[in-house]
Design a protein around this motif. Structure first.
Motif, short mmCIF file in Angstrom:
data_model
loop_
_atom_site.label_atom_id
_atom_site.label_comp_id
_atom_site.label_asym_id
_atom_site.label_seq_id
_atom_site.Cartn_x
_atom_site.Cartn_y
_atom_site.Cartn_z
N ASP A 155 28.15 22.73 46.06
CA ASP A 155 28.91 23.54 47.01
C ASP A 155 30.41 23.31 46.91
O ASP A 155 31.18 23.83 47.73
N GLN A 186 32.22 29.02 45.10
CA GLN A 186 31.62 27.70 44.98
C GLN A 186 30.82 27.58 43.68
O GLN A 186 30.47 28.59 43.04
N SER A 233 27.87 26.83 43.31
CA SER A 233 26.54 27.42 43.47
C SER A 233 26.53 28.91 43.22
O SER A 233 25.47 29.52 43.17
N LYS A 262 28.16 31.04 45.28
CA LYS A 262 28.48 31.71 46.54
C LYS A 262 29.95 32.12 46.55
O LYS A 262 30.82 31.38 46.10
N PHE A 305 32.82 34.06 49.34
CA PHE A 305 33.03 34.58 50.68
C PHE A 305 34.51 34.62 51.00
O PHE A 305 35.34 33.95 50.36
N TYR A 315 30.46 37.80 53.05
CA TYR A 315 30.01 37.21 51.80
C TYR A 315 30.04 38.28 50.71
O TYR A 315 29.83 39.46 50.98
N THR A 325 28.21 39.08 47.13
CA THR A 325 27.06 38.68 46.32
C THR A 325 26.84 39.65 45.18
O THR A 325 27.05 40.87 45.32
N GLN A 383 24.21 36.28 37.90
CA GLN A 383 24.91 35.17 38.51
C GLN A 383 26.35 35.15 38.01
O GLN A 383 26.66 35.71 36.95
#
Length: 585
Positions: free
Chosen positions: A422, A441, A443, A445, A447, A459, A461, A467
């Protein structure tokens, strides 16, 4: 009577004792608005400031796309070439300069004109393989007139500053485009483009022989001794051992181009408006920031080492730096959690802020140009509060607000994560959103977080089948003109046999979302307060000081009364302790 300036700290909070946050409310998701297939191994993205074109660096060359249509406009290809860096700036209407670096450290400059990419120059041609000058960084200033690069050769690092013949290149590009082209599109292959000029070569400061003769030399001497650890072995400036001792690791450098800070246009030939006039440089392990004037090299004296025109000393080692949009302010992230902000015109520090939390080294610092505080919170000319986004290596992210004569404040936007996945890899202010930052991040993520209310806006995505490409170093570009984020996404591995080209370009248009519209920053006219002369600033400052004398006297009286009450309470406590001690005896 002028309003009090304590409202800023009250509104933003001191950052040291934040109240316990409310239970988090799940933020919405921002919808994807575009997707396109990318060339194989697209390693870097860039977008022109006007939002018209995207630049893509990839295997076998580079491509230019229409930023709105996501369709290729032009490409320049060369077999067995891997470009890993690209930057684009506009030289004229529909004419752009592109700077690239390949995986071997070779830098090239291209011109994009009339939907054709032309190779204008190879900056570091390797004539001798044993003497390889490798580009570690490459930076083009807006407009393309100047460039800077940190260069490494046989373990030695230095900074080079270039001046590019933009006017001549524009004429030559026009001439080439007017010529008839063959079917293979090899126009201009025999064109002899105008050469660039190496303006200066800046090496890390070295210990001068003998005693220092002036303040700058003295500061450089002290700085070198402190950063190299020579003071542990020999503190004497005149020691031959100290002078000849060399560090095993060559320092790296960071540079920033600086515009005129007085707003004057100057002579149209010597100092055109909008062109940088100096470059600020600091070296890793150093506590000093150096400023060098951009001057053309003297004839037959190209080996003369340029001397800094100004030096800003700091108490701690410099870890990161940033300049404001107008380059009037310079912010330095120092050791032990200190942030120092310097005023270029006065040469004095605007503010020194101690960021709370763990004393973990800073990783980056950035000015937040759209961070504003109500006008009543700054009443002295030239002291408008500035915001900075500061990141630490442990993942903590802070918004720091400071200004001359103002109480600084810090807001923690992101706490240290428990899981290393994270950790944030990207933390940047979004230039077209009010007090909003983009965080990515490891990971995957992504936002947007808003600083004033300390809440997650939304967020971002990618589709479940993809990915973020290189979660440790995402490949993306943010366009302020289009108010859009372009990011590369790779299709997740589904087996041993998969296509070699599964990368796609995903686009988020912020202005089209109802979630983002409340946060869009309204354009403001740039303040002219910073561009007055020192005499004008002093006159306005003295006038405002005279107008606020009653308020300042009242504040002084209140402070004096508080001090008297504190002193009386302390005396009572001491007397009570003394009586208790006497009674026990």
């Amino acid at each position: 009577m002028l309003p009090k300036r304590k409202n800023t700290a009250e509104m933003l909070g001191a950052g040291k004792e934040d109240p316990k946050p409310e239970p988090p409310v799940r933020a919405p998701f921002l919808e994807l608005t575009g997707v396109a297939q990318l060339p194989e191994n697209t390693n870097c993205l860039t977008c022109a400031a006007d939002g018209r074109f995207l630049g893509l660096a990839h295997t076998q060359g580079l491509s230019v796309w229409g930023a709105s249509s996501f369709t290729p406009v032009a490409e320049w290809l060369e077999p067995q070439l891997e470009l890993i860096f690209i930057q684009m700036t506009r030289m004229a209407e529909m004419t752009y300069l592109l700077g690239t670096v390949d995986d071997m450290g070779v830098a090239r400059v291209f011109g994009f004109h009339s939907d054709v990419i032309h190779l204008l120059n190879i900056i570091n041609i390797m004539e001798d393989v044993t003497v390889r000058s490798i580009f570690l960084t490459f930076d083009l200033h807006e407009g393309g007139h100047y460039g800077a690069a940190s260069v490494s050769c046989n373990g030695v690092v230095w900074l080079e500053v270039y001046q590019f013949p933009v006017e001549q290149w524009l004429k030559e590009l026009e001439m080439v485009s007017s010529q008839k082209t063959d079917e293979n599109g090899t126009e201009g292959s025999d064109m002899k483009w105008s050469p660039f000029t190496l303006m200066m070569k800046i090496s890390p400061p070295t210990l001068p022989a003998g005693k220092p003769s002036d303040f700058v030399t003295h500061c450089l001497t002290v700085d070198i001794i402190r950063s190299s650890g020579l003071h542990k072995e020999q503190s004497s400036f005149g020691s031959d051992a100290a002078i000849t001792k060399q560090t095993h690791e060559s320092p790296s450098c960071t540079q920033h181009f600086l515009l005129p800070c007085d707003g004057s246009t100057g002579d149209s030939k010597a100092n055109p408006a909008g062109h940088p006039v100096a470059v600020a440089v600091w070296w890793s392990g150093s506590t000093s920031l150096l400023k060098y004037l951009l001057q053309k090299p003297l004839k037959n004296k190209s080996d003369v080492t340029p001397m800094p025109e100004m030096l800003w000393p700091n108490a701690k080692e410099i870890l990161c730096s940033a300049v404001s949009r107008c380059t009037y302010l310079i912010a330095l992230g120092l050791e032990d959690g200190m942030v120092s902000i310097w005023n270029r015109q006065s040469g004095a520090p605007v503010s020194i802020v101690l960021v709370p939390g763990e004393t973990v080294a800073f990783s980056s610092i950035k000015f937040v140009d759209n961070w504003s505080v109500p006008a009543q919170d700054w009443d002295i000319v030239g002291t408008e509060p500035v915001g900075m986004l500061v990141s630490r290596k442990n993942g903590e992210i802070y918004m720091v607000t400071a200004g001359l004569g103002l109480q600084s404040s810090t807001i923690q936007l992101f706490q240290r994560p428990e899981d290393s996945r994270d950790l944030p890899t990207v933390a940047i202010p979004v230039p077209f959103l009010q007090a909003v930052s983009l965080i990515m991040q490891r990971s995957g993520k992504m936002f947007l977080t808003e600083a004033i209310n300390r809440e997650t806006v939304c967020y971002l995505t990618l589709p479940t089948s993809h990915q973020t490409a290189s979660v440790y170093n995402p490949i993306y570009t943010l366009s302020a003109e289009l108010q859009a984020l372009f990011i590369r996404g790779d299709q997740e591995s589904s087996g041993l046999l998969e296509s070699q080209n599964q990368s796609q370009l995903f686009v988020f248009y912020f202005s089209q979302s109802d979630i983002i519209k409340p946060h869009i920053d309204c354009p403001r006219q740039p303040t002219a307060l910073h561009h007055g002369t020192l005499e004008e600033i002093c006159n306005v400052y003295l006038e405002q000081r005279a107008q606020s004398v009653d308020e300042r006297n009242k504040a002084l009286e209140q402070t004096w009364r508080k001090m008297q009450k504190t002193a009386s309470a302390l005396q009572r406590t001491l007397r009570s302790r003394k009586h208790q001690k006497d009674a026990n005896q």
